[in-house]
Design a protein around this motif. Structure first.
Motif, short mmCIF file in Angstrom:
data_model
loop_
_atom_site.label_atom_id
_atom_site.label_comp_id
_atom_site.label_asym_id
_atom_site.label_seq_id
_atom_site.Cartn_x
_atom_site.Cartn_y
_atom_site.Cartn_z
N ALA A 1 -6.17 7.28 51.10
CA ALA A 1 -6.17 8.04 49.85
C ALA A 1 -4.80 8.03 49.17
CB ALA A 1 -6.64 9.47 50.11
N LYS A 2 -3.76 8.37 49.92
CA LYS A 2 -2.43 8.41 49.31
C LYS A 2 -1.96 7.02 48.92
CE LYS A 2 -0.77 12.72 51.35
NZ LYS A 2 0.31 13.40 52.12
N LEU A 3 -2.21 6.04 49.76
CA LEU A 3 -1.79 4.67 49.48
C LEU A 3 -2.43 4.15 48.20
CD1 LEU A 3 -0.44 1.98 50.38
CD2 LEU A 3 -2.57 1.46 51.60
N LEU A 4 -3.74 4.36 48.05
CA LEU A 4 -4.44 3.83 46.88
C LEU A 4 -4.07 4.62 45.61
CD1 LEU A 4 -7.96 2.98 48.34
CD2 LEU A 4 -6.05 1.45 47.83
N THR A 5 -3.81 5.91 45.76
CA THR A 5 -3.38 6.69 44.60
C THR A 5 -2.02 6.20 44.10
OG1 THR A 5 -4.64 8.62 45.30
CG2 THR A 5 -2.83 9.02 43.77
N HIS A 6 -1.10 5.98 45.02
CA HIS A 6 0.21 5.42 44.64
C HIS A 6 0.05 4.04 44.02
CE1 HIS A 6 3.57 7.98 46.28
NE2 HIS A 6 2.53 8.61 46.78
N LYS A 7 -0.80 3.23 44.59
CA LYS A 7 -1.01 1.88 44.07
C LYS A 7 -1.56 1.92 42.65
CE LYS A 7 -3.16 -2.57 45.22
NZ LYS A 7 -3.96 -3.30 46.24
N ALA A 8 -2.47 2.85 42.39
CA ALA A 8 -3.06 2.98 41.06
C ALA A 8 -2.01 3.33 40.01
CB ALA A 8 -4.16 4.03 41.08
N VAL A 9 -1.13 4.27 40.34
CA VAL A 9 -0.06 4.64 39.41
C VAL A 9 0.89 3.47 39.19
CG1 VAL A 9 1.91 6.18 39.03
CG2 VAL A 9 -0.24 7.10 39.94
N GLU A 10 1.22 2.77 40.26
CA GLU A 10 2.12 1.63 40.16
C GLU A 10 1.53 0.53 39.29
OE1 GLU A 10 4.32 -1.70 43.02
OE2 GLU A 10 2.96 -0.23 43.88
N LEU A 11 0.25 0.23 39.45
CA LEU A 11 -0.38 -0.81 38.64
C LEU A 11 -0.38 -0.44 37.16
CD1 LEU A 11 -3.40 -1.81 40.90
CD2 LEU A 11 -1.54 -3.31 40.18
N ALA A 12 -0.60 0.83 36.86
CA ALA A 12 -0.55 1.27 35.46
C ALA A 12 0.85 1.09 34.91
CB ALA A 12 -0.99 2.72 35.35
N ARG A 13 1.86 1.44 35.71
CA ARG A 13 3.26 1.32 35.27
C ARG A 13 3.63 -0.15 35.04
NH1 ARG A 13 5.52 5.60 33.53
NH2 ARG A 13 5.21 6.78 35.45
N VAL A 14 3.22 -1.02 35.95
CA VAL A 14 3.52 -2.45 35.81
C VAL A 14 2.84 -3.02 34.58
CG1 VAL A 14 3.19 -4.72 36.86
CG2 VAL A 14 3.96 -2.80 38.27
N ALA A 15 1.60 -2.61 34.32
CA ALA A 15 0.87 -3.09 33.15
C ALA A 15 1.58 -2.69 31.86
CB ALA A 15 -0.55 -2.54 33.16
N ILE A 16 2.11 -1.48 31.83
CA ILE A 16 2.86 -1.03 30.65
C ILE A 16 4.10 -1.89 30.46
CG2 ILE A 16 4.22 0.87 29.68
CD1 ILE A 16 2.22 2.78 31.11
N GLN A 17 4.80 -2.17 31.55
CA GLN A 17 5.99 -3.02 31.49
C GLN A 17 5.63 -4.42 31.01
OE1 GLN A 17 9.29 -2.17 32.15
NE2 GLN A 17 9.73 -4.23 31.35
N ASP A 18 4.49 -4.94 31.46
CA ASP A 18 4.03 -6.26 31.02
C ASP A 18 3.80 -6.30 29.50
OD1 ASP A 18 4.04 -7.14 33.62
OD2 ASP A 18 1.87 -6.99 33.90
N ALA A 19 3.19 -5.24 28.99
CA ALA A 19 2.82 -5.20 27.58
C ALA A 19 3.96 -4.77 26.67
CB ALA A 19 1.63 -4.26 27.38
#
Length: 316
Positions: free
Chosen positions: A100-118
């Motif tokens: 649960a904690k691992l996937l929650t952290h991963k979800a936030v990180e993926l959103a942050r990386v996507a913003i950086q990409d765009a």
């Protein structure tokens, strides 16, 4: 730092908090992204229950990141991390409770990386919202657990999202005042801005039968920054939103759906309301006073792009 619920992660970004709260107070409307789960499904990613959209964190993280990126490119100012079904209870049903904690952290990180990409030159203008869902089925208020369970499990989720680096917390598709209030109390304790959103029937009442004015009173006393209505058919959202506008001085908002719920896949896309038609409904929400606009299940980046154009046109 230590708060009413114990030790709180000291990881809040004060600049981001001020930006969000300032926009909520003064406008123009903040633009939320659109659907994540149904857009993943549209792109070929399985979203079967009980994990629903959370499956993408394990099986298709690149597709998930692309979905987030496309919403940023469409003009969204808030990207919702894919945490709607990463609380321990949902993951336990699929055998992944320990992640649960691992996937929650991963979800936030993926959103942050996507913003950086765009937005490589100015990522700070787009915020990451941590999604907090009802512990059980969004459309079944009778399944809401007892208050102690709500406190323990929503506390874990709120603190995990704060620790993961979310800029704000979005309690969404809440169907009872009781669960929303518990989730709001622990979310506010993180120090992050909190928006609370309810799912209503066509009559504007919560699915529990409770009045939206009672929900607004209770959530306002919990200290949330805004109150919204979501996952209501776009043509019907005005009913509840008008009631909400009369019941609170807090910023209000809405994001409606397109399609219908399904017990196996979670949602069936119908494309029954195209981006232009959806935006016509959203114009009415802004006329009512909505300060947060977005789109829910069944929508995609095209809906966000059309909303961006409508919001910008009001500023010129």
């Amino acid at each position: 730092m230590t708060g009413a619920f114990g030790t709180v992660p000291d990881c809040t970004n004060s600049e981001q908090i001020v930006q969000v709260q300032d926009r909520l107070r003064k406008g123009p409307p903040l633009l939320l992204d659109g659907a994540t789960g149904t857009e993943l499904n549209r792109r070929g990613v399985g979203t079967e229950l009980p994990m629903w959209s959370a499956k993408a964190l394990l099986e298709a993280p690149d597709v998930l990141r692309a979905v987030h990126r496309d919403y940023v490119l469409a003009g969204a100012e808030i990207i919702t991390a894919n945490t709607f079904r990463t609380h321990r209870r949902s993951l336990a049903a699929a055998g992944y409770a320990d992640k649960a904690k691992l996937l929650t952290h991963k979800a936030v990180e993926l959103a942050r990386v996507a913003i950086q990409d765009a937005e490589p030159g100015n990522p700070g203008k787009v915020h990451v919202a941590g999604s907090i869902a009802p512990l059980e089925d969004c459309y079944s208020p009778r399944l809401v657990p007892d208050s102690e369970t709500l406190l323990v499990e929503h506390y874990e989720m709120a603190m995990t999202l704060a620790d993961a680096g979310a800029d704000l917390l979005l309690l969404e598709t809440m169907n009872t005042i009781r669960e929303a209030a518990v989730a709001a109390e622990v979310a506010v304790a993180t120090g992050l801005p909190v928006m609370a959103s309810f799912v209503c029937g066509r009559d504007g009442r919560l699915l529990s039968g409770e009045n939206i004015s009672g929900a607004a009173d209770k959530l306002g006393s919990c200290g949330v920054d805004a109150i919204l209505i979501n996952c209501v058919a776009a043509p019907d959202l005005c009913v509840g939103l008008s009631m909400l506008a009369s019941a609170t001085d807090l910023p209000i908002g809405g994001y409606g759906n397109v399609g219908y719920a399904d017990e196996i896949h979670g949602w069936v896309n119908t494309d029954s309301v195209n981006p232009s038609a959806y935006a016509i409904h959203a114009e009415k929400w802004m006329d009512i006073g909505a300060r947060i606009i977005g789109s829910c299940c069944g929508t995609g980046p095209g809906h966000t792009e059309e909303l961006r154009a409508r919001i910008d046109a009001r500023e010129h």
